[in-house]
Design a protein around this motif. Structure first.
Motif, PDB file in Angstrom:
ATOM      1  N   GLY A  20       0.817  -1.210   0.000  1.00 19.22           N
ATOM      2  CA  GLY A  20       0.000   0.000   0.000  1.00 19.22           C
ATOM      3  C   GLY A  20       0.848   1.256   0.000  1.00 19.22           C
ATOM      4  N   GLU A  21       0.148   2.370  -0.091  1.00 21.14           N
ATOM      5  CA  GLU A  21       0.790   3.683  -0.140  1.00 21.14           C
ATOM      6  C   GLU A  21       0.977   4.238   1.274  1.00 21.14           C
ATOM      7  OE1 GLU A  21       1.887   5.241  -2.942  1.00 21.14           O
ATOM      8  OE2 GLU A  21       1.358   3.351  -3.910  1.00 21.14           O
ATOM      9  N   PRO A  22       2.006   5.099   1.472  1.00 19.66           N
ATOM     10  CA  PRO A  22       2.183   5.711   2.797  1.00 19.66           C
ATOM     11  C   PRO A  22       0.885   6.351   3.288  1.00 19.66           C
ATOM     12  CG  PRO A  22       4.076   6.189   1.426  1.00 19.66           C
ATOM     13  CD  PRO A  22       3.049   5.513   0.538  1.00 19.66           C
ATOM     14  N   GLY A  23       0.558   6.086   4.518  1.00 18.68           N
ATOM     15  CA  GLY A  23      -0.691   6.567   5.099  1.00 18.68           C
ATOM     16  C   GLY A  23      -1.787   5.520   5.014  1.00 18.68           C
ATOM     17  N   ASP A  24      -1.586   4.518   4.142  1.00 16.95           N
ATOM     18  CA  ASP A  24      -2.564   3.446   3.977  1.00 16.95           C
ATOM     19  C   ASP A  24      -1.824   2.126   3.763  1.00 16.95           C
ATOM     20  OD1 ASP A  24      -5.130   2.388   3.811  1.00 16.95           O
ATOM     21  OD2 ASP A  24      -5.198   2.602   1.630  1.00 16.95           O
ATOM     22  N   ARG A  25      -0.737   1.938   4.535  1.00 16.69           N
ATOM     23  CA  ARG A  25       0.070   0.731   4.379  1.00 16.69           C
ATOM     24  C   ARG A  25      -0.382  -0.351   5.350  1.00 16.69           C
ATOM     25  NH1 ARG A  25       6.216   2.332   5.110  1.00 16.69           N
ATOM     26  NH2 ARG A  25       5.386   3.287   6.988  1.00 16.69           N
ATOM     27  N   THR A  26      -0.250  -1.589   4.905  1.00 17.87           N
ATOM     28  CA  THR A  26      -0.437  -2.740   5.768  1.00 17.87           C
ATOM     29  C   THR A  26       0.941  -3.351   5.964  1.00 17.87           C
ATOM     30  OG1 THR A  26      -2.646  -3.138   4.867  1.00 17.87           O
ATOM     31  CG2 THR A  26      -1.610  -4.961   6.044  1.00 17.87           C
ATOM     32  N   PHE A  27       1.311  -3.593   7.217  1.00 17.13           N
ATOM     33  CA  PHE A  27       2.632  -4.119   7.539  1.00 17.13           C
ATOM     34  C   PHE A  27       2.567  -5.639   7.659  1.00 17.13           C
ATOM     35  CE2 PHE A  27       3.035   0.248   8.485  1.00 17.13           C
ATOM     36  CZ  PHE A  27       4.384   0.554   8.413  1.00 17.13           C
ATOM     37  N   TYR A  28       3.613  -6.290   7.143  1.00 16.62           N
ATOM     38  CA  TYR A  28       3.723  -7.748   7.194  1.00 16.62           C
ATOM     39  C   TYR A  28       5.110  -8.152   7.658  1.00 16.62           C
ATOM     40  CZ  TYR A  28      -0.439  -8.001   4.238  1.00 16.62           C
ATOM     41  OH  TYR A  28      -1.708  -7.886   3.731  1.00 16.62           O
TER      42      TYR A  28
END
Length: 191
Positions: A20-28
């Motif tokens: 996703g884009e910065p501000g709307d990222r999902t971390f894995y």
């Protein structure tokens, strides 16, 4: 249903990454060994804490056990590649465990699935039948240092902070609490 523990004793890769884009990222966090790849969803703050605690643990095992821990990440262990696709969430991380396995001279990271109730601490780094699903990764100290460095880089690669309040800036700015919600428009000029 029986608990599933995914164990990676000699992972080819263990990295933090985002979709996703910065501000709307999902971390894995993603672990790979041979043909098996497991991805778990994790909060940004959990990634930051894991990187920080991992660095502290490496310093402690170096001092206490005399383990060989490099100060810098060896170039061959520096991983800048994106996550392996497809990224399919195995579970969302709730509890994390961190330890040192003196027998194999490896850092052990355990990621437990989020659960409804409290997690009994005895299930962390244990093979009991009861408890949340888990991913357990064994890393040599140099690989652990490389993971921590990349994790910090991933966390810091998001939106730039506001110089006044430190909150992340959206591309179109934000309502800054330090300015009581007032936002100055830089393109306005006085006449």
């Amino acid at each position: 249903m029986a608990r599933v523990i995914h164990v990676f004793r000699q992972p080819d890769r263990f990295v933090a990454g985002t979709v996703g884009e910065p501000g709307d990222r999902t971390f894995y966090l993603q672990a790979s060994e041979d043909v098996r790849t497991i991805s778990v969803t994790i909060e940004k703050q959990q990634v930051a804490v894991l990187a920080e605690r991992l660095s502290s643990l490496l310093e402690e095992v170096s001092n206490r056990f005399g383990a060989e821990v490099p100060d810098e990440v060896p170039e061959e262990l520096r991983d800048v590649e994106p996550l392996s696709v497809p990224v399919e969430e195995e579970f969302r991380v709730g509890t994390m465990g961190l330890g040192w396995d003196a027998e194999s001279s490896a850092v052990v990271i355990e990621l437990l699935a989020i659960t409804e109730g409290e997690v009994d601490e005895t299930v962390v780094l244990d093979d009991t039948e009861e408890g949340p699903d888990a991913v357990r990764v064994f890393l040599e100290p140099a690989a652990a240092r490389a993971f921590a460095e990349r994790a910090e880089r991933v966390v810091n690669a998001g939106r730039k902070p506001c110089p006044l309040c430190g909150e992340p800036l959206d591309p179109d700015g934000h309502i800054c609490p330090r300015q009581n919600g007032y936002r100055r428009d830089s393109d306005l000029t006085e006449e």
